[in-house]
Enzyme design. Structure first.
Site, PDB file in Angstrom:
ATOM      1  N   ASN A 122       1.848  90.154  42.145  1.00 59.59           N
ATOM      2  CA  ASN A 122       2.835  89.300  42.524  1.00 59.59           C
ATOM      3  C   ASN A 122       3.586  89.210  41.218  1.00 59.59           C
ATOM      4  OD1 ASN A 122       2.746  88.435  45.306  1.00 59.59           O
ATOM      5  ND2 ASN A 122       0.362  88.675  44.710  1.00 59.59           N
ATOM      6  N   HIS A 172      -1.136  82.879  48.686  1.00 55.35           N
ATOM      7  CA  HIS A 172      -2.630  82.956  49.418  1.00 55.35           C
ATOM      8  C   HIS A 172      -2.492  84.176  50.298  1.00 55.35           C
ATOM      9  CE1 HIS A 172      -6.609  82.004  49.845  1.00 55.35           C
ATOM     10  NE2 HIS A 172      -6.553  82.154  51.357  1.00 55.35           N
ATOM     11  N   LEU A 210      -7.467  73.928  39.727  1.00 53.30           N
ATOM     12  CA  LEU A 210      -6.705  73.003  38.672  1.00 53.30           C
ATOM     13  C   LEU A 210      -7.087  71.757  38.811  1.00 53.30           C
ATOM     14  CD1 LEU A 210      -3.120  74.812  39.141  1.00 53.30           C
ATOM     15  CD2 LEU A 210      -4.641  74.854  37.037  1.00 53.30           C
ATOM     16  N   ASP A 220      -6.895  69.974  46.426  1.00 57.57           N
ATOM     17  CA  ASP A 220      -8.035  70.873  47.143  1.00 57.57           C
ATOM     18  C   ASP A 220      -7.342  72.420  47.332  1.00 57.57           C
ATOM     19  OD1 ASP A 220      -9.410  68.591  47.659  1.00 57.57           O
ATOM     20  OD2 ASP A 220      -8.263  67.892  49.485  1.00 57.57           O
ATOM     21  N   ARG A 227      -8.613  79.944  38.721  1.00 60.16           N
ATOM     22  CA  ARG A 227      -9.138  78.773  38.208  1.00 60.16           C
ATOM     23  C   ARG A 227      -8.815  77.606  39.099  1.00 60.16           C
ATOM     24  NH1 ARG A 227     -13.434  79.491  35.512  1.00 60.16           N
ATOM     25  NH2 ARG A 227     -13.167  77.233  34.759  1.00 60.16           N
TER      26      ARG A 227
HETATM   27  C1  GRF Z   1      -3.349  88.152  45.754  1.00 60.18           C
HETATM   28  O1  GRF Z   1      -3.566  88.669  46.832  1.00 60.18           O
HETATM   29  C2  GRF Z   1      -2.836  86.709  45.889  1.00 60.18           C
HETATM   30  O2  GRF Z   1      -2.494  86.371  47.195  1.00 60.18           O
HETATM   31  C3  GRF Z   1      -4.298  85.926  45.551  1.00 60.18           C
HETATM   32  O3  GRF Z   1      -4.785  86.767  44.661  1.00 60.18           O
HETATM   33  C4  GRF Z   1      -4.335  88.132  44.320  1.00 60.18           C
HETATM   34  C5  GRF Z   1      -3.351  88.274  43.379  1.00 60.18           C
HETATM   35  O4  GRF Z   1      -3.103  89.712  43.268  1.00 60.18           O
HETATM   36  N1  GRF Z   1      -3.800  84.549  45.223  1.00 60.18           N
HETATM   37  P1  GRF Z   1      -2.061  90.124  41.898  1.00 60.18           P
HETATM   38  O5  GRF Z   1      -2.510  89.762  40.748  1.00 60.18           O
HETATM   39  O6  GRF Z   1      -0.793  89.311  42.046  1.00 60.18           O
HETATM   40  O7  GRF Z   1      -1.814  91.398  42.046  1.00 60.18           O
END
Ligand code: GRF
Length: 218
Positions: free
Chosen positions: A21, A116, A100, A150, A98
């Site tokens: 990402n 997510h 926060l 949360d 982690r």
């Molecule tokens: C992704 O699936 C994201 O939605 C989740 O953790 C994963 C991270 O993947 N929070 P990357 O490190 O961005 O490849």
């Protein structure tokens, strides 16, 4: 979040691992018309592959290892200082593993977003794709949302849906969802950077309206 004319929004991206990402954000920011730039990448893991992706793109990186701090507040305080030092305006969690602290979430309220791999509020927490398979849902997806203390809670900015196929396992579903993550995360950041996003009563308004284009990737 209002954007000053002609000035790109400064992003801080927090990672713990692979960084795909992060790469999607790096690629988006490379576009001359994209209204944001990555000012800093912070990883809590020295070996995170995402750090190499950032360095390859000449982006400043910091490793802040949570293990070196006595408690969560001290760790979050160090990250907060690094982000301020880099003049970060919007913090993007991208596979940051982690939780926060309340203080950090409050200080960065509505300037802190996460991606997510489920259609929140379903399947919060770890292994969201496996949770979706186990629940037998036929549709899942991903969500970009503002972060609240949360876990995986907060006003939803964008979502994309993908089908869950009969032959799917957690891995094949994760791959289908990930392709959509790489699409909606940069789009959500763009909306924020263009000053088009507002939070009212814990609902996101884009251009003053609650309706956002649904993205369905079939
Ligand atoms: C992704 O699936 C994201 O939605 C989740 O953790 C994963 C991270 O993947 N929070 P990357 O490190 O961005 O490849």
């Amino acid at each position: 979040m209002a954007v000053r004319h002609g000035k790109k929004l400064r992003l801080g991206v927090l990672i713990s691992g692979r960084g795909s990402n992060l790469q999607a954000l790096i690629d988006a920011c490379a576009g001359p018309d994209y209204p944001a730039e990555i000012a800093l990448v912070v990883s809590n893991k020295p070996g995170a592959a995402g750090l190499t992706k950032a360095r390859d793109a000449d982006i400043n990186t910091r490793v802040i290892e949570h293990r070196e701090f006595t408690d969560r507040d001290a760790f979050d305080g160090a990250m907060d200082a690094a982000l301020h030092e880099a003049d970060v305006e919007l913090v993007c969690l991208a596979g940051f593993m982690r939780l926060l602290s309340r203080g950090f979430c409050d200080d960065w309220r509505d300037r802190l977003i996460n991606i997510h791999p489920s259609l929140l509020p379903s399947f919060k927490g770890l292994d969201a794709q496996a949770q979706a398979i186990a629940a037998g849902v036929t549709v899942s997806g991903c969500t970009v949302h503002f972060v609240r203390p949360d876990m995986d809670a907060g006003a939803i900015i964008l979502q994309a849906e993908v089908p869950v196929l009969e032959a799917d396992d957690a891995e094949t579903l994760a791959a289908r969802i990930l392709a959509q993550e790489h699409d909606i995360y940069p789009r959500a950041v763009r909306l924020i950077a263009e000053g088009r996003v507002r939070v009212e009563d814990e609902q996101v308004l884009v251009d003053g309206a609650r309706a956002r284009p649904a993205k369905i990737a079939l």
